[in-house]
Design an enzyme around this catalytic site. Structure first.
Site, PDB file in Angstrom:
ATOM      1  N   SER A 175      -0.398  41.489 -20.577  1.00 22.29           N
ATOM      2  CA  SER A 175       0.368  41.570 -19.336  1.00 22.29           C
ATOM      3  C   SER A 175       1.614  42.425 -19.495  1.00 22.29           C
ATOM      4  CB  SER A 175       0.767  40.174 -18.850  1.00 22.29           C
ATOM      5  OG  SER A 175       1.677  40.307 -17.770  1.00 22.29           O
ATOM      6  N   ASP A 328      -6.364  46.810 -12.360  1.00 21.22           N
ATOM      7  CA  ASP A 328      -6.345  46.705 -10.896  1.00 21.22           C
ATOM      8  C   ASP A 328      -7.546  47.394 -10.244  1.00 21.22           C
ATOM      9  OD1 ASP A 328      -4.004  45.227 -10.930  1.00 21.22           O
ATOM     10  OD2 ASP A 328      -2.733  47.011 -10.867  1.00 21.22           O
ATOM     11  N   LYS A 355      -4.709  37.342 -10.200  1.00 22.85           N
ATOM     12  CA  LYS A 355      -4.091  38.459  -9.469  1.00 22.85           C
ATOM     13  C   LYS A 355      -3.718  37.992  -8.060  1.00 22.85           C
ATOM     14  CE  LYS A 355      -4.118  41.380 -12.755  1.00 22.85           C
ATOM     15  NZ  LYS A 355      -2.835  41.779 -13.332  1.00 22.85           N
ATOM     16  N   ARG A 402      -6.152  44.926  -2.579  1.00 23.85           N
ATOM     17  CA  ARG A 402      -7.214  45.701  -3.229  1.00 23.85           C
ATOM     18  C   ARG A 402      -8.609  45.220  -2.826  1.00 23.85           C
ATOM     19  NH1 ARG A 402      -3.843  48.811  -6.182  1.00 23.85           N
ATOM     20  NH2 ARG A 402      -2.225  47.740  -7.366  1.00 23.85           N
TER      21      ARG A 402
END
Ligand code: S3P
Length: 447
Positions: A175, A328, A355, A402
């Protein structure tokens, strides 16, 4: 303006032909947050051009203003941040609302934790369900006090340590947000803070620290772990920052062009930092016709123009160790995989569960709604491409930009329209997404 989750704004994408033209996507989100933060910590006036003006980033700008920075935008869209100096933030007089942004809240918690005052953080429903222990744990080790409901979820208040104690911290998950939180806390307190990163993640904080004149120690130990050391209270000097185009946003027109017949796009000035290019690597392995043009260096980062043409794709295995460089991009890769011949297997996806939504299950649900054969595992996803008659689904976005963009992209290449229940959430990272793709030939309809 904050996204209002009670006002869903559905959008449908319909079969489109030949996406063509030249475009720019908005500025990189990771760099935009950090430019505002480092500008606020530097002495003098930082100039930022190309800042991503999305809800997430604007919330970080408001937070930095609440800590005492003076932030303005001129008529040409250039932002100026007059900073207060490291270790010199002032106590915010109100609650800081980070909306949907994990990056904003987690980086700023690091700053706040190093100052001997109280800061209260809140966010939207998505952010309030995401784990904050990953940053609160190292901050507690530094002496920070946390007040909030059980489970370390927002809203919560932290009381900065007094005096703050620098630590050595091994980041337990891949992360960049956690690494950056600890580095930013270390920068704002006396003493030496060390971060051990077993798995390398995006390095924008490190680059920007150096770009603003700080000294940052970096070495690799025998186990291959990266060791970062930072001496606190170093003075930062204001800089001129030009934010390159966001590769995570470029991912959507890239995949749209690959799967839509007769497409040929050029996307200019995209960040090509290798900690962010895992999707390009994967798409090339799948047989994508992607070329990088005019590759160059700008502001300490590699950038270039990406040309992409419609392509026949084939399934591949995406190894777990590539996940940090495309974390992502799995939702939109899953869409590309839906059009590939054979199976695409994506491994090492455990971080997708935390997420903006549980992205692994949100992607699987979206694939299911559109009739795409797939298998969802605890930390993997297998998509079987090339099925007939896919599309026609209604996709739940779960406040995840997303997910919304990925399934709209899918809808551009199938006969039956694909609808997402909320396109307004796209403003958290890619304002103007549908209009921009519309100028290239993509077809969307509201309602
Ligand atoms: C980011 C780090 C990543 C990424 C996020 C932006 C950053 O999150 O998913 O969109 O700017 O540091 P994690 O650190 O949780 O992997």
């Amino acid at each position: 303006m904050a996204h209002d989750a009670t006002q869903l704004s559905p959008l449908s994408a319909t079969m489109s032909h030949g996406l063509t033209g030249r475009l720019r996507v908005p500025g990189d989100k990771s760099i935009s947050h950090r430019a505002l933060i480092f500008g606020a910590l530097a002495r003098g006036k930082t100039r930022i051009s190309g800042l991503l003006e999305s809800e997430d980033v604007l919330n970080t700008a408001k937070a930095m203003a609440a800590f005492g920075a003076h932030i303005v935008k001129d008529d040409d869209g250039v932002w100026y941040v007059d900073g207060v100096g490291t270790g010199s933030l002032v106590e915010p007089s109100n609650v800081l609302d980070f909306g949907n942004s994990g990056t904003g809240v987690r980086l700023v918690m690091g700053l706040a934790g190093a100052h001997a005052f109280s800061t209260t953080f809140m966010g939207d429903e998505s952010l309030s369900s995401r784990p904050m222990a990953r940053v609160l744990d190292p901050l507690r080790e530094m002496g920070v006090e946390v007040l909030g409901r059980s489970g370390d979820r927002l809203p919560l208040t932290i009381r900065g340590a007094e005096p703050a104690a620098p630590i050595t911290y091994r980041v337990p998950m891949a992360s960049a947000q956690v690494k950056s939180c600890v580095l930013l806390a270390g920068l704002n307190m006396a003493g030496t803070t060390t971060v051990i990163e077993p798995i390398k993640t995006r390095d924008h904080t490190e680059r920007m620290l150096r770009g603003f004149g700080a000294t940052l120690g970096e070495s690799v130990n025998e186990a291959g772990e990266t060791i970062l050391t930072i001496e606190g209270l170093q003075a930062l000097k204001a800089q001129d920052v030009t934010v390159p185009g966001d590769p995570s946003s470029a991912a959507f027109p890239i995949v749209a062009a690959l799967i839509t017949p007769d497409s040929n796009l050029v996307i200019d000035d995209i960040l090509l930092n290798e900690s962010r290019t895992g999707l390009i690597t994967t798409l090339l392995e799948m047989g994508a016709d992607i070329t990088i043009e005019n590759e160059r260096e700008s502001g300490g980062e590699r950038i270039g123009n990406i040309r992409v043409r419609s392509s026949s794709l084939k399934g591949v295995t995406v190894p777990a160790d590539r996940a940090p460089s495309m974390i992502d991009e799995y939702p939109v890769l899953s869409v590309a995989a839906s059009f590939a011949e054979g199976e695409t297997r994506m491994e090492g996806l455990e971080e997708l569960r935390v997420k903006e939504s549980d992205r692994l299950s949100a992607v699987a649900a979206g694939l299911k709604a559109n009739g795409v054969p797939h298998e969802e595992g605890g930390d993997y996803l297998v998509v079987s491409g090339g099925a007939n008659e896919i599309g026609g689904g209604m996709v739940t976005t779960h406040l995840d930009h997303r997910i919304a963009m990925s399934f709209l992209v899918l809808g551009l290449a199938v006969h039956k329209p694909v609808t997402v229940d909320d396109a307004a959430i796209i403003n958290t990272s890619f304002p103007g997404f549908a209009d921009l793709l519309g100028t290239l030939g993509a077809s969307f309809s509201r309602g």
